[in-house]
Design an enzyme around this catalytic site. Structure first.
Site, PDB file in Angstrom:
ATOM      1  N   HIS A   1      -1.637 -10.637  -0.361  1.00  0.00           N
ATOM      2  CA  HIS A   1      -0.991 -10.396  -1.648  1.00  0.00           C
ATOM      3  C   HIS A   1      -1.821  -9.469  -2.544  1.00  0.00           C
ATOM      4  O   HIS A   1      -1.942  -9.682  -3.740  1.00  0.00           O
ATOM      5  CB  HIS A   1      -0.646 -11.711  -2.353  1.00  0.00           C
ATOM      6  CG  HIS A   1       0.524 -12.382  -1.737  1.00  0.00           C
ATOM      7  ND1 HIS A   1       0.406 -13.166  -0.612  1.00  0.00           N
ATOM      8  CD2 HIS A   1       1.835 -12.365  -2.071  1.00  0.00           C
ATOM      9  CE1 HIS A   1       1.590 -13.620  -0.284  1.00  0.00           C
ATOM     10  NE2 HIS A   1       2.483 -13.147  -1.138  1.00  0.00           N
TER      11      HIS A   1
ATOM     12  N   HIS B   1       4.953   0.494  -0.679  1.00  0.00           N
ATOM     13  CA  HIS B   1       5.757  -0.392   0.173  1.00  0.00           C
ATOM     14  C   HIS B   1       4.873  -1.522   0.664  1.00  0.00           C
ATOM     15  O   HIS B   1       3.659  -1.497   0.495  1.00  0.00           O
ATOM     16  CB  HIS B   1       6.374   0.380   1.348  1.00  0.00           C
ATOM     17  CG  HIS B   1       5.361   0.941   2.302  1.00  0.00           C
ATOM     18  ND1 HIS B   1       4.605   2.067   2.013  1.00  0.00           N
ATOM     19  CD2 HIS B   1       4.960   0.522   3.521  1.00  0.00           C
ATOM     20  CE1 HIS B   1       3.797   2.320   3.030  1.00  0.00           C
ATOM     21  NE2 HIS B   1       3.978   1.394   3.966  1.00  0.00           N
TER      22      HIS B   1
ATOM     23  N   HIS C   1       0.844  -1.197   0.000  1.00  0.00           N
ATOM     24  CA  HIS C   1       0.000   0.000   0.000  1.00  0.00           C
ATOM     25  C   HIS C   1       0.873   1.238   0.000  1.00  0.00           C
ATOM     26  O   HIS C   1       2.096   1.159   0.058  1.00  0.00           O
ATOM     27  CB  HIS C   1      -0.953   0.007   1.210  1.00  0.00           C
ATOM     28  CG  HIS C   1      -0.299   0.293   2.514  1.00  0.00           C
ATOM     29  ND1 HIS C   1      -0.892   1.047   3.502  1.00  0.00           N
ATOM     30  CD2 HIS C   1       0.904  -0.059   3.024  1.00  0.00           C
ATOM     31  CE1 HIS C   1      -0.102   1.132   4.557  1.00  0.00           C
ATOM     32  NE2 HIS C   1       0.991   0.463   4.286  1.00  0.00           N
TER      33      HIS C   1
ATOM     34  N   CYS D   1       6.197   6.523   3.883  1.00  0.00           N
ATOM     35  CA  CYS D   1       5.033   5.652   3.645  1.00  0.00           C
ATOM     36  C   CYS D   1       4.087   6.192   2.579  1.00  0.00           C
ATOM     37  O   CYS D   1       3.131   5.517   2.214  1.00  0.00           O
ATOM     38  CB  CYS D   1       4.282   5.387   4.952  1.00  0.00           C
ATOM     39  SG  CYS D   1       5.257   4.396   6.095  1.00  0.00           S
TER      40      CYS D   1
ATOM     41  N   GLU E   1       1.262  -3.880  12.028  1.00  0.00           N
ATOM     42  CA  GLU E   1       1.776  -3.463  10.735  1.00  0.00           C
ATOM     43  C   GLU E   1       3.269  -3.770  10.620  1.00  0.00           C
ATOM     44  O   GLU E   1       3.767  -4.097   9.548  1.00  0.00           O
ATOM     45  CB  GLU E   1       1.528  -1.970  10.537  1.00  0.00           C
ATOM     46  CG  GLU E   1       1.833  -1.497   9.136  1.00  0.00           C
ATOM     47  CD  GLU E   1       1.392  -0.078   8.906  1.00  0.00           C
ATOM     48  OE1 GLU E   1       0.297   0.111   8.339  1.00  0.00           O
ATOM     49  OE2 GLU E   1       2.135   0.844   9.302  1.00  0.00           O
TER      50      GLU E   1
ATOM     51  N   HIS F   1       4.050  -4.817   3.720  1.00  0.00           N
ATOM     52  CA  HIS F   1       4.133  -5.289   5.098  1.00  0.00           C
ATOM     53  C   HIS F   1       3.745  -6.755   5.155  1.00  0.00           C
ATOM     54  O   HIS F   1       2.937  -7.223   4.359  1.00  0.00           O
ATOM     55  CB  HIS F   1       3.142  -4.539   6.013  1.00  0.00           C
ATOM     56  CG  HIS F   1       3.385  -3.084   6.134  1.00  0.00           C
ATOM     57  ND1 HIS F   1       4.400  -2.557   6.884  1.00  0.00           N
ATOM     58  CD2 HIS F   1       2.718  -2.032   5.598  1.00  0.00           C
ATOM     59  CE1 HIS F   1       4.357  -1.235   6.807  1.00  0.00           C
ATOM     60  NE2 HIS F   1       3.342  -0.895   6.025  1.00  0.00           N
TER      61      HIS F   1
END
Length: 131
Positions: A71, A31, A18, A27, A113, A33
């Protein structure tokens, strides 16, 4: 030993990408997570000594949450800014109806996160908005 209130938690992981909107920092760029999701259900144990079968809880969360987020590019999934806080509210809302029976209720959702950062929403806070 049955008929006691117990909190039951199952942990899930999923990978997503996201970028944050209206954010001035790294951010704001694309990127990813590996999220860790903790779902806690509270209820009375039944004749088996169970609040909810872990396999049932796993099936529900995989169907309602993980299959939609794993994903995926979260900015394409949601129409809101994909902060951890916004996502934890969405997850609680998605699970609240299905994890709500005469025997148990959704108690808490915690979304990690990163290994050191999470947002959580407890049932009391979900229903006590504006405080």
């Amino acid at each position: 030993m049955h008929n006691k209130f117990v909190n039951v938690t199952k942990i899930f992981t999923f990978d997503s990408a996201h970028k944050l909107e209206n954010y001035d920092g790294n951010c704001k760029y694309l990127h990813g997570h590996t999220y860790k999701l903790e779902i806690t259900v509270r209820g009375k144990t039944d004749y088996r000594g169970m609040v909810i079968d872990f396999n049932e809880l796993k099936k529900i969360v995989n169907e309602k949450i993980i299959s939609k987020l794993d994903h995926k590019y979260l900015n394409d999934v949601f129409d809101f800014n994909t902060t951890c806080e916004n996502m934890v509210v969405w997850i609680f809302n998605e699970l609240n109806g299905v994890l709500n029976s005469k025997n148990y209720l959704l108690k808490k959702v915690r979304l990690w996160e990163t290994p050191t950062s999470y947002a959580e929403l407890e049932r009391e806070d979900f229903y006590n908005e504006g405080q």
